[in-house]
Design a protein around this motif. Structure first.
Motif: not given
Ligand SMILES: [Zn+2]
Length: 340
Positions: A196-209
């Motif tokens: 579900d991509y609704c709550r993902v950041p909208r800027i380049p980000y380092e993902p949580n492991e």
């Protein structure tokens, strides 16, 4: 009073092109030629000069080549497209384009004589990713740094594997796509579930492991996710639509909930130009990222994509646009955030 005039910031555009067979379910015994890719290459070659003239900047595209088991088994080698079209590859390298990898997880099921998109089988997904990245090194003689998974799909173990294998720029995420979005899974059978991509950041980000949909601590990862661009529809008095957008995406992201897919027919009041303006206006340090499939070269969905790209030529802010690779995009955004 002295007024300091600053030049308007540049807006990097990443144009991702998935280079792949035209159908999803390739005829394994009589595989279809990559006519779409040939047409798309010719089209974007012509467009390059026009984009350069319109923007006043060099144009760098970002190509993602399919090199997974479906390609290997149907066409005889995972590097088939690179082996078949050396002239295209030379042209890309000459212009400074980015060469990335695009993977689907189709597995041939002998009993049923059909492809299964086996996304629920992590061992198989890993195998597809490993084959693709190894083939990329063989085909291009350089490490693969840029990646997009097929069919809007991704999960945390796969992101972690990609990072271990040297991927630095991941471009699958499309903010605002809910898990119930069908994708192209209607084309054949599949396993697994959709993120579900609704709550993902909208800027380049380092993902949580532990959860790639969330941000990890800054400097903790070598891999960055660069989400594609989402904007917002003008919903007017459509109160249920506004409420759903808010509930699914949250207040902060409610105006970046609709992916600016170029294969769609955008109609007033939500023309592509308006969507573009809205997507830019809500970003503090804007960038744009779009993905298209090479099958547009056969004519399917070509007109909507062409219309969207024409909007970029004619956009009043076109001199701010720079068609950039992912690395160039991050560098430009960084410099603009940290002016010396
Ligand atoms: Zn694909």
């Amino acid at each position: 009073m002295n007024v300091i005039k600053t030049t308007p910031s540049k807006i990097p555009i990443i144009l991702c092109i998935d280079v792949e067979p035209d159908p999803f379910l390739v005829n394994r015994f009589n595989p279809e030629p990559w006519d779409g890719y040939e047409g798309t290459h010719r089209y974007l070659s012509t467009m390059r000069a026009r984009f350069e003239e319109a923007t006043g900047s060099p144009v760098h595209y970002t190509w993602f080549f399919r090199m997974d088991p479906q390609v290997a088994e149907s066409y005889g080698s995972p590097t088939w497209a690179v082996d078949r079209y050396p002239g295209f590859i030379n042209e890309m390298a000459h212009h400074g384009d980015e060469l990335g990898t695009h993977t689907h997880a189709y597995r041939w099921i002998n009993d049923q004589q059909e492809w299964l998109e086996d996304l629920g089988n992590q061992d198989w997904v890993n195998y597809c990713v490993e084959m693709s990245i190894n083939a990329h090194v063989k085909a291009f003689g350089q490490l693969c740094k840029t990646f997009r998974f097929g069919n809007f799909w991704m999960n945390t173990p796969t992101i972690n594997l990609l990072e271990q294998r040297g991927i630095r720029y991941e471009m699958t995420v499309e903010p605002g796509l809910p898990s119930y979005h069908p994708g192209t899974l209607g084309e054949g059978h599949s396993t697994g579930s959709r993120p579900d991509y609704c709550r993902v950041p909208r800027i380049p980000y380092e993902p949580n492991e532990e959860d790639f949909l969330k941000t990890g601590s800054n400097g903790s990862r070598l891999l960055k996710i660069l989400p594609l661009t989402s904007g917002s529809l003008q919903l007017g008095r459509n109160i249920p639509g506004r409420w759903r957008r808010l509930r699914e995406n949250g207040f902060r992201n409610r105006l970046q909930n609709t992916p600016l897919s170029m294969w769609k027919n955008w109609q007033a009041p939500n023309t592509f130009e308006k969507m573009l303006d809205r997507a830019i206006s809500v970003q503090a340090n804007p960038y744009l990222a779009f993905a298209i499939r090479s099958s547009i070269g056969t004519g399917r969905s070509f007109t909507p994509v062409d219309n969207c790209l024409q909007e970029i030529f004619e956009h009043p802010e076109r001199k701010r646009f720079v068609f950039s690779t992912p690395a160039e995009t991050l560098a430009l955004l960084h410099d603009q955030e940290n002016p010396c």
